[in-house]
Design a protein around this motif. Structure first.
Motif, mmCIF file in Angstrom:
data_model
loop_
_atom_site.group_PDB
_atom_site.id
_atom_site.type_symbol
_atom_site.label_atom_id
_atom_site.label_comp_id
_atom_site.label_asym_id
_atom_site.label_seq_id
_atom_site.Cartn_x
_atom_site.Cartn_y
_atom_site.Cartn_z
ATOM 1 N N VAL A 175 8.451 2.856 3.895
ATOM 2 C CA VAL A 175 7.872 1.520 3.665
ATOM 3 C C VAL A 175 8.315 0.564 4.780
ATOM 4 O O VAL A 175 9.505 0.461 5.070
ATOM 5 C CB VAL A 175 8.271 0.967 2.275
ATOM 6 C CG1 VAL A 175 7.788 -0.459 2.097
ATOM 7 C CG2 VAL A 175 7.686 1.859 1.179
ATOM 8 N N PRO A 176 7.359 -0.111 5.415
ATOM 9 C CA PRO A 176 7.686 -0.969 6.564
ATOM 10 C C PRO A 176 8.332 -2.292 6.151
ATOM 11 O O PRO A 176 7.683 -3.328 6.081
ATOM 12 C CB PRO A 176 6.331 -1.177 7.238
ATOM 13 C CG PRO A 176 5.340 -1.047 6.128
ATOM 14 C CD PRO A 176 5.918 -0.059 5.155
ATOM 15 N N ILE A 177 9.629 -2.224 5.869
ATOM 16 C CA ILE A 177 10.416 -3.419 5.573
ATOM 17 C C ILE A 177 11.614 -3.407 6.528
ATOM 18 O O ILE A 177 12.322 -2.404 6.610
ATOM 19 C CB ILE A 177 10.904 -3.428 4.107
ATOM 20 C CG1 ILE A 177 9.702 -3.511 3.163
ATOM 21 C CG2 ILE A 177 11.859 -4.599 3.857
ATOM 22 C CD1 ILE A 177 10.040 -3.429 1.684
ATOM 23 N N TRP A 178 11.779 -4.509 7.276
ATOM 24 C CA TRP A 178 12.857 -4.561 8.263
ATOM 25 C C TRP A 178 14.010 -5.398 7.748
ATOM 26 O O TRP A 178 13.820 -6.314 6.958
ATOM 27 C CB TRP A 178 12.346 -5.155 9.579
ATOM 28 C CG TRP A 178 11.277 -4.311 10.157
ATOM 29 C CD1 TRP A 178 11.436 -3.210 10.935
ATOM 30 C CD2 TRP A 178 9.863 -4.486 9.969
ATOM 31 N NE1 TRP A 178 10.213 -2.672 11.245
ATOM 32 C CE2 TRP A 178 9.228 -3.437 10.668
ATOM 33 C CE3 TRP A 178 9.080 -5.410 9.294
ATOM 34 C CZ2 TRP A 178 7.857 -3.296 10.713
ATOM 35 C CZ3 TRP A 178 7.714 -5.271 9.331
ATOM 36 C CH2 TRP A 178 7.109 -4.223 10.034
ATOM 37 N N LYS A 179 15.173 -5.087 8.270
ATOM 38 C CA LYS A 179 16.391 -5.693 7.764
ATOM 39 C C LYS A 179 17.181 -6.295 8.915
ATOM 40 O O LYS A 179 17.442 -5.623 9.910
ATOM 41 C CB LYS A 179 17.207 -4.586 7.091
ATOM 42 C CG LYS A 179 18.490 -5.008 6.469
ATOM 43 C CD LYS A 179 19.031 -3.928 5.540
ATOM 44 C CE LYS A 179 19.582 -2.723 6.273
ATOM 45 N NZ LYS A 179 20.236 -1.754 5.372
ATOM 46 N N ARG A 220 0.840 -1.204 0.000
ATOM 47 C CA ARG A 220 0.000 0.000 0.000
ATOM 48 C C ARG A 220 0.875 1.254 0.000
ATOM 49 O O ARG A 220 0.637 2.207 -0.739
ATOM 50 C CB ARG A 220 -0.932 -0.018 1.221
ATOM 51 C CG ARG A 220 -2.188 0.807 1.051
ATOM 52 C CD ARG A 220 -3.066 0.811 2.286
ATOM 53 N NE ARG A 220 -3.311 -0.531 2.778
ATOM 54 C CZ ARG A 220 -3.179 -0.917 4.054
ATOM 55 N NH1 ARG A 220 -2.808 -0.063 4.985
ATOM 56 N NH2 ARG A 220 -3.434 -2.152 4.413
ATOM 57 N N GLN A 221 1.916 1.219 0.833
ATOM 58 C CA GLN A 221 2.795 2.385 0.925
ATOM 59 C C GLN A 221 3.596 2.592 -0.365
ATOM 60 O O GLN A 221 3.788 3.718 -0.824
ATOM 61 C CB GLN A 221 3.734 2.207 2.135
ATOM 62 C CG GLN A 221 4.644 3.392 2.386
ATOM 63 C CD GLN A 221 3.899 4.700 2.626
ATOM 64 O OE1 GLN A 221 2.731 4.710 2.988
ATOM 65 N NE2 GLN A 221 4.566 5.815 2.359
ATOM 66 N N MET A 222 4.056 1.489 -0.971
ATOM 67 C CA MET A 222 4.809 1.606 -2.222
ATOM 68 C C MET A 222 3.920 2.186 -3.327
ATOM 69 O O MET A 222 4.356 3.022 -4.135
ATOM 70 C CB MET A 222 5.391 0.241 -2.616
ATOM 71 C CG MET A 222 6.612 -0.147 -1.768
ATOM 72 S SD MET A 222 6.932 -1.945 -1.650
ATOM 73 C CE MET A 222 7.705 -2.288 -3.206
#
Lengths: 201, 201
Positions: free
Chosen positions: B126-130, B65-67
């Motif tokens: 964007v909620p992507i964790w690393k 959604r954010q992308m």
């Protein structure tokens, strides 16, 4: 996986496609977290006219020297790992790539900003001429950015900018069929293979 | 050769490589004279530590959604033809691509500036964790830009940013083996195929 910093400058002769994967692989490195690229392609219209193809012609030794100079300049402004620059000569049909730039860096801002600088400088200072072939005629174009830079420098009679815009009746003869003959100092290094003119520095 | 304007947003599940040529072809169009791309790759060091691999995890519906929102926002600021955005989840070894963005436009400034905006916004929102896996341990990383944006917005307890950084002893278990279960409104559209989670808008 360590690789040294590299710069590749290529001018591709007639009918050689730009191999995007080759240049992206060239700049890829385990030390670099970012790769920015720019592709310039032939689009189907220009100022309302239907474009059939573009044809590019260059004074190759000067074009390569200038492209290398731009790459050095970019390295002095940004923290860049590797650079690849390729430009086709001859006929480039609609949808095909005429120029490609790839830049790798540890951080993305360096890669992105250097990529933008490289294409802007290439357009403004590299002596490559473009013939726009429309459905009803063709025109040799002075790149407007190149002209702007020339005027800026006060060099209105520079040897690299000697063409005037002229309109010709439509013909199919290629403007770039013959290889550029090379006579000056920079010439010795330049390959004359069909695959392209390559400089790795 | 006319093609309509398109946007493609993909989140690729574990072990799916990013196919650069696919996304460049996706944004290519006879109307567009420029394509700018950005690739983010796993580099071998971070703050002096040897990186073995990165592992990415996301709340997929929110990430998509954010992308999509970022892509819409870019279209409102620049004259863009097509956009492709892809992000891998799971393990991304050193030298491989975790994120790729391609933007086409009639003119190069639009493509280049929008590409930079898209990757900057992706990193910031964007909620992507690393998880960074070093030779001697691993660390869940809050993306510093994401944290900055969160603080900027005063949302210190936002649901998308709930992880705290913690150091774990080294283990080889993948953090992203399971598919993300989807329950909200955005979920219905999302594919669960192994090839990836794709949204074409």
């Amino acid at each position: 996986m360590a690789t040294e910093e590299k710069t590749l400058v290529e001018i591709l002769e007639e009918n050689n496609l730009i191999d995007l994967a080759k240049y992206v692989n060239y700049v890829s490195a385990s030390q670099a977290g970012a790769i920015a690229t720019f592709s310039g392609t032939t689009r189907d219209t220009f100022e309302g006219k239907t474009v059939v193809e573009l044809r590019y012609e260059a004074y190759v030794p000067m074009a390569i020297r200038q492209m290398k100079s731009i790459c050095s300049s970019a390295r002095s402004s940004w923290d860049i790992h590797s650079i690849a620059v390729a430009h086709r000569l001859g006929t480039v049909p609609v949808g095909e790539m005429s120029v490609f730039i790839a830049v790798s860096a540890v951080h993305r801002a360096d890669a992105l900003d250097a990529c933008k600088y490289l294409i802007d400088e290439l357009k403004a200072s590299v002596p490559i001429w473009k013939k726009e072939v429309y459905s009803n005629g063709e025109v040799w174009k002075e790149n407007s950015e190149f002209m702007d830079r020339k005027l800026e420098l006060g060099k209105t009679n520079g040897s690299c900018c000697r063409r005037n815009v002229k309109v010709e009746t439509h013909g199919t003869k290629s403007c770039c069929g013959a290889k550029v003959k090379v006579a000056d100092g920079a010439a010795a290094e330049i390959s004359t293979s069909d695959a392209g003119t390559e400089e790795t520095i």
